[in-house]
Design an enzyme around this catalytic site. Sequence first.
Site, mmCIF file in Angstrom:
data_model
loop_
_atom_site.group_PDB
_atom_site.id
_atom_site.type_symbol
_atom_site.label_atom_id
_atom_site.label_comp_id
_atom_site.label_asym_id
_atom_site.label_seq_id
_atom_site.Cartn_x
_atom_site.Cartn_y
_atom_site.Cartn_z
ATOM 1 N N SER A 1 5.770 -0.890 9.434
ATOM 2 C CA SER A 1 5.723 0.573 9.573
ATOM 3 C C SER A 1 4.284 1.029 9.855
ATOM 4 C CB SER A 1 6.221 1.175 8.253
ATOM 5 O OG SER A 1 6.622 2.503 8.420
ATOM 6 N N TYR B 1 2.261 16.954 10.514
ATOM 7 C CA TYR B 1 1.253 16.977 11.574
ATOM 8 C C TYR B 1 1.684 17.958 12.674
ATOM 9 C CZ TYR B 1 -0.486 13.053 8.901
ATOM 10 O OH TYR B 1 -0.957 12.280 7.872
ATOM 11 N N ARG C 1 4.227 -0.482 2.717
ATOM 12 C CA ARG C 1 3.397 -1.071 1.661
ATOM 13 C C ARG C 1 3.643 -2.561 1.443
ATOM 14 N NH1 ARG C 1 4.883 3.281 -2.617
ATOM 15 N NH2 ARG C 1 6.798 2.986 -1.436
HETATM 16 C C1 LIG Z 1 -1.733 3.527 3.620
HETATM 17 C C2 LIG Z 1 -0.613 4.179 4.359
HETATM 18 C C3 LIG Z 1 -0.843 4.771 5.592
HETATM 19 C C4 LIG Z 1 0.197 5.370 6.308
HETATM 20 N N1 LIG Z 1 -0.033 5.859 7.558
HETATM 21 C C5 LIG Z 1 1.007 6.296 8.313
HETATM 22 C C6 LIG Z 1 0.814 6.628 9.677
HETATM 23 O O1 LIG Z 1 -0.261 6.494 10.243
HETATM 24 N N2 LIG Z 1 1.887 7.102 10.362
HETATM 25 C C7 LIG Z 1 3.121 7.240 9.782
HETATM 26 O O2 LIG Z 1 4.052 7.670 10.447
HETATM 27 N N3 LIG Z 1 3.318 6.899 8.499
HETATM 28 C C8 LIG Z 1 2.307 6.409 7.760
HETATM 29 N N4 LIG Z 1 2.533 5.997 6.474
HETATM 30 C C9 LIG Z 1 3.907 6.048 5.926
HETATM 31 C C10 LIG Z 1 4.604 4.682 6.071
HETATM 32 O O3 LIG Z 1 4.793 4.324 7.421
HETATM 33 C C11 LIG Z 1 5.959 4.685 5.356
HETATM 34 O O4 LIG Z 1 6.794 5.641 5.958
HETATM 35 C C12 LIG Z 1 5.853 4.957 3.868
HETATM 36 O O5 LIG Z 1 4.753 4.266 3.301
HETATM 37 C C13 LIG Z 1 7.105 4.549 3.104
HETATM 38 O O6 LIG Z 1 7.370 3.177 3.299
HETATM 39 P P1 LIG Z 1 7.074 2.062 2.165
HETATM 40 O O7 LIG Z 1 7.819 2.498 0.933
HETATM 41 O O8 LIG Z 1 7.610 0.778 2.734
HETATM 42 O O9 LIG Z 1 5.595 2.020 1.924
HETATM 43 C C14 LIG Z 1 1.492 5.417 5.742
HETATM 44 C C15 LIG Z 1 1.707 4.829 4.484
HETATM 45 C C16 LIG Z 1 0.697 4.193 3.803
HETATM 46 C C17 LIG Z 1 0.995 3.550 2.478
#
Ligand SMILES: Cc1cc2nc3c(=O)[nH]c(=O)nc-3n(C[C@H](O)[C@H](O)[C@H](O)COP(=O)(O)O)c2cc1C
Length: 535
Positions: free
Chosen positions: A185, A344, A487
């Site tokens: 992601s 955004y 993550r």
């Molecule tokens: C450090 C970090 C940076 C992120 N940056 C973005 C990003 O640039 N663009 C985006 O669409 N989502 C971003 N996200 C959201 C993730 O893509 C994802 O949707 C969210 O963390 C939930 O997924 P997870 O539970 O597997 O971490 C970010 C998440 C984290 C933890």
Amino acid sequence: MFAKHLGGHSLMTNANHVRGSAWIQFPRVLCARWSFENIVLMGDAAATAHFSIGSGTKLALESAIALANYLHSEPTLPKAFEKYEEERRLEVLRLQSAARNSMEWFEEIERYFHLDPVQFNYTLLTRSQRISHENLRLRDPEWLEGAERWFQTQAGVQESAPVRRPMFAPYKLRDMELKNRIVVSPMAQYKAVDGNPTDWHLVHYGERAKGGAGLVYTEMTCVSPEGRITPGCPGLYTPEQEAAWGRIVDFIHSESDAKVCMQIGHSGAKGSTQLGWETMDAPLKDGNWPLLSASDVAWSSENQAPKAMTRDDMDMVRDQFVKSAEMTERAGFDMIEIHMAHGYLLSSFITPLTNKRGDEYGGSLENRMRYPLEVYRAVREVWPQNKPISVRISANDWVGEEGVTPEEAVEIARMLKEAGVDICDVSAGQTSKLGKPVYGRMFQTPFADRIRNEAHMATMAVGNIYEPDHVNSILMAGRADLVCLARPHLANPYWTLHAAAALGDHDAKWPDPYQPGRDQMWRLAERADTMLGKV
Ligand SMILES: Cc1cc2nc3c(=O)[nH]c(=O)nc-3n(C[C@H](O)[C@H](O)[C@H](O)COP(=O)(O)O)c2cc1C
Ligand SMILES: Cc1cc2nc3c(=O)[nH]c(=O)nc-3n(C[C@H](O)[C@H](O)[C@H](O)COP(=O)(O)OP(=O)(O)OC[C@H]3O[C@@H](n4cnc5c(N)ncnc54)[C@H](O)[C@@H]3O)c2cc1C
């Protein structure tokens, strides 16, 4: 099936019942406390669980047994009641939660009518989410293997091929062929210098591409310097940036069989803020730049008020998206995603919480979608026909009817689909400080499910999905087509290869130099299985 018994009459469903449906008017009883003085509640009086999981009697009897035991073992009634409640409450809540999932499945059953009977059956069996993919294998390995074979065959794998888990089935979007369903992601790294990705990005994305996921996303990459979230965010608005991204893409393509997707976006009212590990979303201490958004609604009382975009601003930003898309193509990316989520710029048009416009870009959903769709169409014009485009949305503002609801998200997806978007990347929230998300395991997956099965659009699920079992059950149940893990990929770039080893899948391709590590992992996994008595 019943035609010969019905003598030409049509079937009456429960929902047609004159007094309304008995099944969809289930009173869910939750009591703050289970006793008062010498009165104690048990069974349906304490907590009800929808009968579709058939556990109400079990719950009532188990509670009765616990109560009887404590009445014997404890010195006083209040003590016995306290112990009884302490022991039973969590157990009952777990079952109630499973019962609610099951009830919702039945209430929304029409959503799943179009599924193949195999998949429909799988959703029925796993509807309460108490039974996971591997758990189902313990109950009926033969049936599950048949279902997995069905899944991979409809994904284009030859019928004679060995059966693999759903996460390892290939997937095709336009001409892009993914080797599996795992997506890294998008995740901001805050390590760019003047919008240029650095060696950090080369190593970071290179590692994740080597780690086995079928598709690796870049972080949100901004279409202009002012469109950056933070000074550490990368961009695609200069030739140097294009070349730096090109180097990363070349590495990924030459050293792995992963595909790579560029996520482009504009920060809007959430721009000019501090790095992720400083104070997230807070303005810079100095050197802030002016912001643009749908309306002049600030992210918080700390953040500056953005300028509500004029039509000229809208032309300018649309053209910036187009230029970034052209650079994305020249840098060699396989896919592009337009970021329309998380508050955004484009997201600020979609949600009524930040779009207060009185012109044709505000008000109804159709109006709020007009500019985001215009940007999408302009990007589609310059993006090669054989390559896919995805759009990330926030499918729930988590504020109730005042904001975007999962129901409205289905309408948003319908509009995206009609405009030609290939897949909807279904995230949620982060659109307003007022949002009150309800977190939990796979907490955003129901939105991807709803969009996929109501708008009939391909979806990606994301959000607190961290086990192979989660991924396999989401895919097999037709809740999403691809699954994003964020993550977990920060903690472990090799998440997919490790999952394959742990599941005994020896068909996942490891980088050649890492084969000894792979072989050791296979042996260790086999040994662990032997000790658990699985082999
Ligand atoms: C450090 C970090 C940076 C992120 N940056 C973005 C990003 O640039 N663009 C985006 O669409 N989502 C971003 N996200 C959201 C993730 O893509 C994802 O949707 C969210 O963390 C939930 O997924 P997870 O539970 O597997 O971490 C970010 C998440 C984290 C933890
Ligand atoms: C359609 C349906 C299907 C179900 N299917 C299943 C299933 O397959 N498996 C399963 O485990 N569970 C199932 N359940 C749930 C299960 O029946 C209940 O959870 C269980 O019966 C609860 O037991 P209870 O003793 O708490 O309440 P109840 O069985 O409702 O008993 C309460 C009793 O109190 C009596 N009463 C009420 N008020 C008074 C009063 N003022 N004075 C004296 N008596 C009173 C009532 O007449 C009743 O006899 C189903 C329920 C329904 C409605």
